[in-house]
Motif scaffolding. Structure first.
Motif, PDB file in Angstrom:
ATOM      1  N   SER A 112       0.813  -1.208   0.000  1.00 29.75           N
ATOM      2  CA  SER A 112       0.000   0.000   0.000  1.00 29.75           C
ATOM      3  C   SER A 112       0.848   1.260   0.000  1.00 29.75           C
ATOM      4  CB  SER A 112      -0.916   0.024   1.228  1.00 29.75           C
ATOM      5  OG  SER A 112      -1.807  -1.049   1.191  1.00 29.75           O
ATOM      6  N   ILE A 113       2.012   1.204   0.619  1.00 31.51           N
ATOM      7  CA  ILE A 113       2.875   2.379   0.708  1.00 31.51           C
ATOM      8  C   ILE A 113       3.767   2.525  -0.523  1.00 31.51           C
ATOM      9  CG2 ILE A 113       4.788   3.397   2.020  1.00 31.51           C
ATOM     10  CD1 ILE A 113       3.550   2.292   4.519  1.00 31.51           C
ATOM     11  N   THR A 114       4.120   1.435  -1.164  1.00 33.23           N
ATOM     12  CA  THR A 114       5.049   1.461  -2.293  1.00 33.23           C
ATOM     13  C   THR A 114       4.671   2.464  -3.384  1.00 33.23           C
ATOM     14  OG1 THR A 114       5.763  -0.792  -1.838  1.00 33.23           O
ATOM     15  CG2 THR A 114       6.189   0.048  -4.050  1.00 33.23           C
ATOM     16  N   PRO A 115       3.390   2.595  -3.774  1.00 36.00           N
ATOM     17  CA  PRO A 115       3.068   3.597  -4.804  1.00 36.00           C
ATOM     18  C   PRO A 115       3.333   5.041  -4.358  1.00 36.00           C
ATOM     19  CG  PRO A 115       1.253   2.049  -4.536  1.00 36.00           C
ATOM     20  CD  PRO A 115       2.233   1.776  -3.450  1.00 36.00           C
ATOM     21  N   LEU A 116       3.497   5.257  -3.062  1.00 35.38           N
ATOM     22  CA  LEU A 116       3.741   6.604  -2.541  1.00 35.38           C
ATOM     23  C   LEU A 116       5.225   6.963  -2.501  1.00 35.38           C
ATOM     24  CD1 LEU A 116       1.237   6.530   0.461  1.00 35.38           C
ATOM     25  CD2 LEU A 116       0.870   7.474  -1.814  1.00 35.38           C
ATOM     26  N   LEU A 117       6.094   6.016  -2.843  1.00 35.63           N
ATOM     27  CA  LEU A 117       7.536   6.248  -2.825  1.00 35.63           C
ATOM     28  C   LEU A 117       7.884   7.424  -3.737  1.00 35.63           C
ATOM     29  CD1 LEU A 117      10.240   5.189  -1.729  1.00 35.63           C
ATOM     30  CD2 LEU A 117      10.384   3.744  -3.747  1.00 35.63           C
ATOM     31  N   GLY A 118       8.579   8.412  -3.183  1.00 32.86           N
ATOM     32  CA  GLY A 118       8.974   9.594  -3.951  1.00 32.86           C
ATOM     33  C   GLY A 118       7.896  10.658  -4.045  1.00 32.86           C
ATOM     34  N   LYS A 119       6.739  10.389  -3.495  1.00 35.03           N
ATOM     35  CA  LYS A 119       5.625  11.338  -3.542  1.00 35.03           C
ATOM     36  C   LYS A 119       5.552  12.126  -2.239  1.00 35.03           C
ATOM     37  CE  LYS A 119       3.015   9.284  -7.099  1.00 35.03           C
ATOM     38  NZ  LYS A 119       4.066   8.935  -7.938  1.00 35.03           N
ATOM     39  N   PHE A 129       3.609  16.264   9.798  1.00 30.90           N
ATOM     40  CA  PHE A 129       4.826  16.350   9.009  1.00 30.90           C
ATOM     41  C   PHE A 129       4.457  16.279   7.533  1.00 30.90           C
ATOM     42  CE2 PHE A 129       5.992  13.955  12.895  1.00 30.90           C
ATOM     43  CZ  PHE A 129       6.896  14.853  13.438  1.00 30.90           C
ATOM     44  N   GLU A 130       5.110  17.101   6.718  1.00 32.35           N
ATOM     45  CA  GLU A 130       4.945  17.017   5.265  1.00 32.35           C
ATOM     46  C   GLU A 130       6.308  16.728   4.667  1.00 32.35           C
ATOM     47  OE1 GLU A 130       2.639  19.856   3.098  1.00 32.35           O
ATOM     48  OE2 GLU A 130       1.519  20.385   4.901  1.00 32.35           O
ATOM     49  N   GLY A 131       6.368  15.729   3.814  1.00 33.16           N
ATOM     50  CA  GLY A 131       7.627  15.374   3.183  1.00 33.16           C
ATOM     51  C   GLY A 131       7.434  14.284   2.156  1.00 33.16           C
ATOM     52  N   LYS A 132       8.542  13.760   1.675  1.00 33.80           N
ATOM     53  CA  LYS A 132       8.520  12.689   0.666  1.00 33.80           C
ATOM     54  C   LYS A 132       8.995  11.389   1.273  1.00 33.80           C
ATOM     55  CE  LYS A 132       9.328  15.417  -3.450  1.00 33.80           C
ATOM     56  NZ  LYS A 132      10.188  15.623  -4.624  1.00 33.80           N
ATOM     57  N   ILE A 133       8.310  10.320   0.906  1.00 31.20           N
ATOM     58  CA  ILE A 133       8.769   8.987   1.312  1.00 31.20           C
ATOM     59  C   ILE A 133       9.983   8.659   0.452  1.00 31.20           C
ATOM     60  CG2 ILE A 133       8.209   6.540   1.418  1.00 31.20           C
ATOM     61  CD1 ILE A 133       5.316   7.320   1.952  1.00 31.20           C
ATOM     62  N   ILE A 134      11.129   8.453   1.100  1.00 34.24           N
ATOM     63  CA  ILE A 134      12.364   8.259   0.346  1.00 34.24           C
ATOM     64  C   ILE A 134      12.848   6.814   0.319  1.00 34.24           C
ATOM     65  CG2 ILE A 134      13.188  10.631   0.570  1.00 34.24           C
ATOM     66  CD1 ILE A 134      14.948   9.717   2.901  1.00 34.24           C
ATOM     67  N   LYS A 135      12.425   5.998   1.277  1.00 34.83           N
ATOM     68  CA  LYS A 135      12.880   4.607   1.316  1.00 34.83           C
ATOM     69  C   LYS A 135      11.872   3.762   2.079  1.00 34.83           C
ATOM     70  CE  LYS A 135      16.373   1.717   0.621  1.00 34.83           C
ATOM     71  NZ  LYS A 135      16.760   1.258  -0.664  1.00 34.83           N
ATOM     72  N   ILE A 136      11.657   2.545   1.597  1.00 29.35           N
ATOM     73  CA  ILE A 136      10.749   1.614   2.262  1.00 29.35           C
ATOM     74  C   ILE A 136      11.521   0.327   2.555  1.00 29.35           C
ATOM     75  CG2 ILE A 136       8.611   0.287   2.064  1.00 29.35           C
ATOM     76  CD1 ILE A 136       7.644   2.399   0.046  1.00 29.35           C
ATOM     77  N   ASP A 161      11.549  12.203   4.197  1.00 26.29           N
ATOM     78  CA  ASP A 161      12.391  13.395   4.244  1.00 26.29           C
ATOM     79  C   ASP A 161      11.492  14.593   4.526  1.00 26.29           C
ATOM     80  OD1 ASP A 161      14.265  15.388   3.977  1.00 26.29           O
ATOM     81  OD2 ASP A 161      14.547  15.119   1.827  1.00 26.29           O
ATOM     82  N   VAL A 162      11.671  15.191   5.706  1.00 24.66           N
ATOM     83  CA  VAL A 162      10.873  16.350   6.119  1.00 24.66           C
ATOM     84  C   VAL A 162      11.825  17.538   6.219  1.00 24.66           C
ATOM     85  CG1 VAL A 162       9.377  17.301   7.907  1.00 24.66           C
ATOM     86  CG2 VAL A 162       9.321  14.851   7.431  1.00 24.66           C
ATOM     87  N   ASN A 163      11.817  18.388   5.202  1.00 21.26           N
ATOM     88  CA  ASN A 163      12.675  19.585   5.180  1.00 21.26           C
ATOM     89  C   ASN A 163      14.138  19.272   5.498  1.00 21.26           C
ATOM     90  OD1 ASN A 163      10.432  21.217   4.618  1.00 21.26           O
ATOM     91  ND2 ASN A 163       9.972  21.446   6.780  1.00 21.26           N
ATOM     92  N   GLY A 164      14.672  18.234   4.887  1.00 20.61           N
ATOM     93  CA  GLY A 164      16.070  17.876   5.078  1.00 20.61           C
ATOM     94  C   GLY A 164      16.343  16.975   6.277  1.00 20.61           C
ATOM     95  N   THR A 165      15.339  16.732   7.102  1.00 20.03           N
ATOM     96  CA  THR A 165      15.474  15.827   8.241  1.00 20.03           C
ATOM     97  C   THR A 165      14.774  14.522   7.903  1.00 20.03           C
ATOM     98  OG1 THR A 165      15.415  17.699   9.775  1.00 20.03           O
ATOM     99  CG2 THR A 165      14.990  15.531  10.699  1.00 20.03           C
ATOM    100  N   VAL A 166      15.450  13.411   8.142  1.00 21.62           N
ATOM    101  CA  VAL A 166      14.853  12.108   7.839  1.00 21.62           C
ATOM    102  C   VAL A 166      14.173  11.567   9.093  1.00 21.62           C
ATOM    103  CG1 VAL A 166      15.314   9.747   7.088  1.00 21.62           C
ATOM    104  CG2 VAL A 166      16.567  11.641   6.057  1.00 21.62           C
ATOM    105  N   LYS A 167      12.895  11.254   8.956  1.00 26.49           N
ATOM    106  CA  LYS A 167      12.112  10.669  10.057  1.00 26.49           C
ATOM    107  C   LYS A 167      11.726   9.260   9.646  1.00 26.49           C
ATOM    108  CE  LYS A 167      10.485  14.791  12.177  1.00 26.49           C
ATOM    109  NZ  LYS A 167      11.185  14.789  13.418  1.00 26.49           N
TER     110      LYS A 167
END
Length: 87
Positions: free
Chosen positions: A27-34, A50-57, A65-71
């Motif tokens: 379910s999360i995979t299609p959101l990668l990079g979005k 938090f608003e950011g991009k999913i960078i790795k699953i 990635d939230v404004n340069g911080t990885v959560k």
């Protein structure tokens, strides 16, 4: 794409059974990079957004990635409704 995650959450609510990590990962995979918005419930009416991009699953967690911080967030956070993801 957000509908996929809502569908998983609805299945948990209606059927009351736990989803496998593979099901959540699919379910999360299609959101990668979005860009996504994550609402984090830390208890006692305390919430963070938090608003950011999913960078790795990975197998049991994903990185945002939230404004340069990885959560990092785990799939268990989704199952236990600690986080909600919106696209």
């Amino acid at each position: 794409l957000g509908g996929l995650l809502r569908k998983v959450a609805c299945m948990l609510d209606i059927q009351g059974r736990a989803c496998s990590s593979e099901m959540i990962k699919k379910s999360i995979t299609p959101l990668l990079g979005k860009k996504v918005k994550i609402k984090y419930n830390s208890g006692r009416n305390k919430q963070e957004v938090f608003e950011g991009k999913i960078i790795k699953i990975y197998n049991s967690l994903f990185l945002v990635d939230v404004n340069g911080t990885v959560k990092s967030f785990s799939f268990a956070d989704i199952v236990t409704k600690i986080i909600k993801i919106n696209c």
